[in-house]
Design a protein around this motif. Structure first.
Motif, PDB file in Angstrom:
ATOM      1  N   GLU B  85       0.787  -1.234   0.000  1.00  6.53           N
ATOM      2  CA  GLU B  85       0.000   0.000   0.000  1.00  6.53           C
ATOM      3  C   GLU B  85       0.822   1.289   0.000  1.00  6.53           C
ATOM      4  OE1 GLU B  85      -3.250  -0.213   2.650  1.00  6.53           O
ATOM      5  OE2 GLU B  85      -3.979   1.774   2.093  1.00  6.53           O
ATOM      6  N   GLU B 123      -3.362  -5.921  -5.600  1.00 11.61           N
ATOM      7  CA  GLU B 123      -3.766  -4.621  -5.060  1.00 11.61           C
ATOM      8  C   GLU B 123      -3.834  -3.639  -6.212  1.00 11.61           C
ATOM      9  OE1 GLU B 123      -2.524  -3.850  -1.174  1.00 11.61           O
ATOM     10  OE2 GLU B 123      -2.319  -1.688  -1.404  1.00 11.61           O
ATOM     11  N   TYR B 125      -5.197   0.539  -7.591  1.00 11.45           N
ATOM     12  CA  TYR B 125      -5.615   1.901  -7.244  1.00 11.45           C
ATOM     13  C   TYR B 125      -6.185   2.582  -8.468  1.00 11.45           C
ATOM     14  CZ  TYR B 125      -3.309   1.201  -2.855  1.00 11.45           C
ATOM     15  OH  TYR B 125      -2.971   0.699  -1.624  1.00 11.45           O
ATOM     16  N   GLU B 131     -15.352   4.704  -3.489  1.00 14.70           N
ATOM     17  CA  GLU B 131     -15.395   3.282  -3.129  1.00 14.70           C
ATOM     18  C   GLU B 131     -16.456   2.518  -3.930  1.00 14.70           C
ATOM     19  OE1 GLU B 131     -16.251   5.803  -1.089  1.00 14.70           O
ATOM     20  OE2 GLU B 131     -17.565   5.176   0.558  1.00 14.70           O
ATOM     21  N   LEU B 134     -15.181   1.665  -7.372  1.00 16.63           N
ATOM     22  CA  LEU B 134     -14.198   0.578  -7.280  1.00 16.63           C
ATOM     23  C   LEU B 134     -14.891  -0.761  -6.975  1.00 16.63           C
ATOM     24  CD1 LEU B 134     -11.229  -0.150  -7.504  1.00 16.63           C
ATOM     25  CD2 LEU B 134     -10.969   0.346  -5.077  1.00 16.63           C
ATOM     26  N   VAL B 138     -14.453  -4.263  -8.906  1.00 17.98           N
ATOM     27  CA  VAL B 138     -14.149  -5.547  -8.238  1.00 17.98           C
ATOM     28  C   VAL B 138     -15.196  -6.585  -8.670  1.00 17.98           C
ATOM     29  CG1 VAL B 138     -13.974  -6.754  -6.018  1.00 17.98           C
ATOM     30  CG2 VAL B 138     -13.053  -4.435  -6.243  1.00 17.98           C
ATOM     31  N   ARG B 242     -14.788   2.611   3.620  1.00 17.07           N
ATOM     32  CA  ARG B 242     -14.092   1.318   3.576  1.00 17.07           C
ATOM     33  C   ARG B 242     -15.097   0.223   3.253  1.00 17.07           C
ATOM     34  NH1 ARG B 242     -11.981  -2.138   8.747  1.00 17.07           N
ATOM     35  NH2 ARG B 242     -11.767  -4.071   7.563  1.00 17.07           N
ATOM     36  N   GLY B 255     -11.191  -2.674   0.650  1.00 21.22           N
ATOM     37  CA  GLY B 255     -10.910  -1.474  -0.149  1.00 21.22           C
ATOM     38  C   GLY B 255     -11.237  -0.192   0.584  1.00 21.22           C
ATOM     39  N   GLU B 258      -9.485   6.287  -0.455  1.00 24.73           N
ATOM     40  CA  GLU B 258      -8.237   6.479   0.271  1.00 24.73           C
ATOM     41  C   GLU B 258      -8.135   7.818   0.991  1.00 24.73           C
ATOM     42  OE1 GLU B 258      -6.214   4.093   0.728  1.00 24.73           O
ATOM     43  OE2 GLU B 258      -6.701   2.670  -0.883  1.00 24.73           O
ATOM     44  N   VAL B 304      -7.889  -1.136  -3.525  1.00 22.72           N
ATOM     45  CA  VAL B 304      -8.394  -2.373  -2.932  1.00 22.72           C
ATOM     46  C   VAL B 304      -7.320  -3.446  -2.985  1.00 22.72           C
ATOM     47  CG1 VAL B 304      -9.437  -3.136  -5.125  1.00 22.72           C
ATOM     48  CG2 VAL B 304     -10.321  -4.045  -2.959  1.00 22.72           C
TER      49      VAL B 304
END
Lengths: 188, 332
Positions: B85, B123, B125, B131, B134, B138, B242, B255, B258, B304
């Motif tokens: 990360e 991982e 970005y 979120e 993303l 996923v 999150r 995830g 950020e 994530v």
């Protein structure tokens, strides 16, 4: 007695839970990527025989239980106690009804049983996997029947009741699997 | 203890813990992942497994070693990374744009049916994503790899209310203890002082087994106290940006929208270290390079991490992690 951390948990380890000796059956670590790890443990309480799940925070310590298994031959019962003997040292141990539990129906004289001792006293008796017992009561069956067609109940000399094929008769000795309580075969 | 010395080679298990056929399927999953990101023009990167800094997270244990060599005569401590990360965020701060990495991560104290101390992590970005954007990606990846149904999603609060009849954001410590005790965890609940431990206990033991059985399940808006490296929600600061993904009894991905604020990030590291002290754990130095990169400016992004070994378990129908890696730690 030693303490065990959750990292030492494994099948067969004997630990104290709620004041009762227990044996670990399964141990699984549940660890979220971000968060506290837990051990989900399946245990058998050795006195009551109850199986239950218990959760521990990983890293916790638990008191060990002074439990050992010893193989002893069954001698006789005086009605209150069941007497067993170590065939090498001739040392005798008496177990009560509570320690025997369901195993009482599989006791055959001179058979070697596993006696579980906690702090030196018997808390459980495990009969051999297979025992041979005589049928004292069962309905007359039909000739020509083969095993596996449902069968009938038969009472054995110890009082145990098992399902047997229709052709098996009173007075015959049969082999039974004590773990499942199932008929295995006739003994010639 | 070491009867293998006299026992000879027969005691030594040399064979892999995964079958060669499974390893072929694993390679195919990895190829599909790379194709997925190539098609979306996400750049593959590699960052150090060994770094001079580690993480403050109270629930992560790091392996460390010492580098001795030119310029490091007296020995420099190096830490095996628990995730890539910090280094990946430094690439983002340097203008990399969207990036992904498939690499090894290392976590001490973790071993079991779903854990190995060394494991493979994917991982990635996405600058400009929140979120939810993303989570959608996923979901696309899950369908591309597993051909599974569309993921469900529910908030952390909904998950507790639906499955346990309790609001995790407003429940008192006594209510949490009482519920945990009713569910057979009295032994932990009676003594537990940390709210998040009780929430994690209830989530892991009582909610996780019920969600994501038929289709993957996202849980989002984790409590602010479990924000980790996610931003707090602007409208409801009780929750953080999150999310986690669960499928068939496994936690697959975690995830964040950020956190980009260096001051806030540094304060969270301090909070972790205060908690470490309270738990009797050694403090961990804050990663100065990571904080400097945040000060320079991390673009708004979501990221994530997904456990590749667990994904391969799902793809191959295996029930133990060691069945999808060539050699688990006991054979390594």
């Amino acid at each position: 007695m030693a303490n065990y951390s959750t990292n030492e948990f494994k099948g067969g380890l004997k630990i104290m839970i709620d004041g009762e000796p227990c044996s670990i059956l399964e141990n699984e670590v549940v660890k979220p990527g971000k968060g506290q790890a837990f051990n989900r443990v399946k245990i058998r309480k050795l006195i009551s025989g109850k199986v239950l799940e218990k959760t521990f925070k990983s890293g916790e310590s638990v008191e060990g239980a002074d439990v050992m298994d010893t193989d002893l031959a069954y001698l006789y019962t005086d009605g209150e106690f069941w007497h067993f003997m170590n065939n090498e040292t001739f040392e005798q141990i008496a177990a009560d009804e509570k320690a025997l539990g369901d195993s009482v129906k599989w006791l055959v004289e001179n058979d070697v049983c596993t006696i579980t001792l906690w702090n030196g006293s018997p808390i459980a008796v495990t009969p051999p996997n297979f025992v041979e017992l005589e049928i004292t009561e069962t309905d007359p069956g039909l000739k020509g029947d083969t095993a596996g067609t449902g069968g009938k109940p038969a009472t054995l000399s110890t009082g145990a009741v098992v399902r047997v094929p229709l052709f098996v008769q009173i007075g015959e000795v049969i082999k039974v699997d004590t773990r499942s309580g199932e008929y295995v075969s006739r003994v010639k | 203890m070491s009867h293998s010395a006299s026992g000879g080679a027969s005691d030594i298990v040399w064979a892999p813990s995964a079958s060669i056929d499974t390893l072929r399927q694993r390679a195919a999953v990895l190829a599909k992942i790379r194709a997925f990101f190539a098609a979306r023009e996400v750049l593959e990167v590699e960052t150090p497994s060994l770094a001079q800094a580690s993480v403050t997270d109270v629930h992560l244990a790091t392996f460390s070693t010492t580098f001795v060599g030119p310029g490091h005569a007296s020995g420099t401590p190096l830490y095996l990374q628990t995730s890539p990360e910090f280094a990946m965020k430094r690439l983002l701060a340097a203008g990399s744009g969207a990036i992904y990495q498939i690499g090894k991560a290392f976590r001490n104290e973790e071993s079991g049916r779903h854990h190995n101390p060394e494991f493979t992590m994917l991982e990635w970005y996405r600058p400009g994503f929140d979120e939810f954007a993303l989570m959608a990606e996923v979901n696309d990846l899950m369908q591309a790899i597993l051909g599974c149904p569309e993921a469900e999603s529910l908030s952390y609060q909904q998950a507790f209310i639906t499955h346990l009849g309790l609001d995790p954001l407003s429940a008192s410590m006594d209510e949490l203890r009482q519920l945990a005790s009713q569910r057979g965890h009295g032994h932990i609940a009676e003594q537990e002082q940390h709210r998040d431990t009780l929430l994690q206990l209830l989530f892991c033991m009582e909610i996780e087994p019920l969600i994501g059985q038929q289709a993957p399940c996202f849980v989002y808006y984790f409590p602010a106290s479990q924000a980790a490296l996610a931003q707090l929600n602007a409208e409801d600061p009780r929750v953080a940006g999150r999310f986690e993904l669960y499928y068939r009894g496994m936690e697959l991905a975690n995830g964040f929208n950020e956190l980009t604020d260096e001051v806030e990030q540094s304060a969270r590291f301090d909070e972790d270290n205060a908690l470490r002290a309270a738990m009797g754990l050694a403090p961990v130095a804050k990663d100065p390079r990571f904080l400097a990169a945040l000060a320079q400016g991390l673009p708004a992004c979501a990221g994530v991490a997904l456990g590749v070994d667990r994904l391969v378990m799902l793809a191959t129908g295996k029930t133990q992690l060691k069945e999808v890696i060539a050699f688990d730690v006991d054979r390594a």
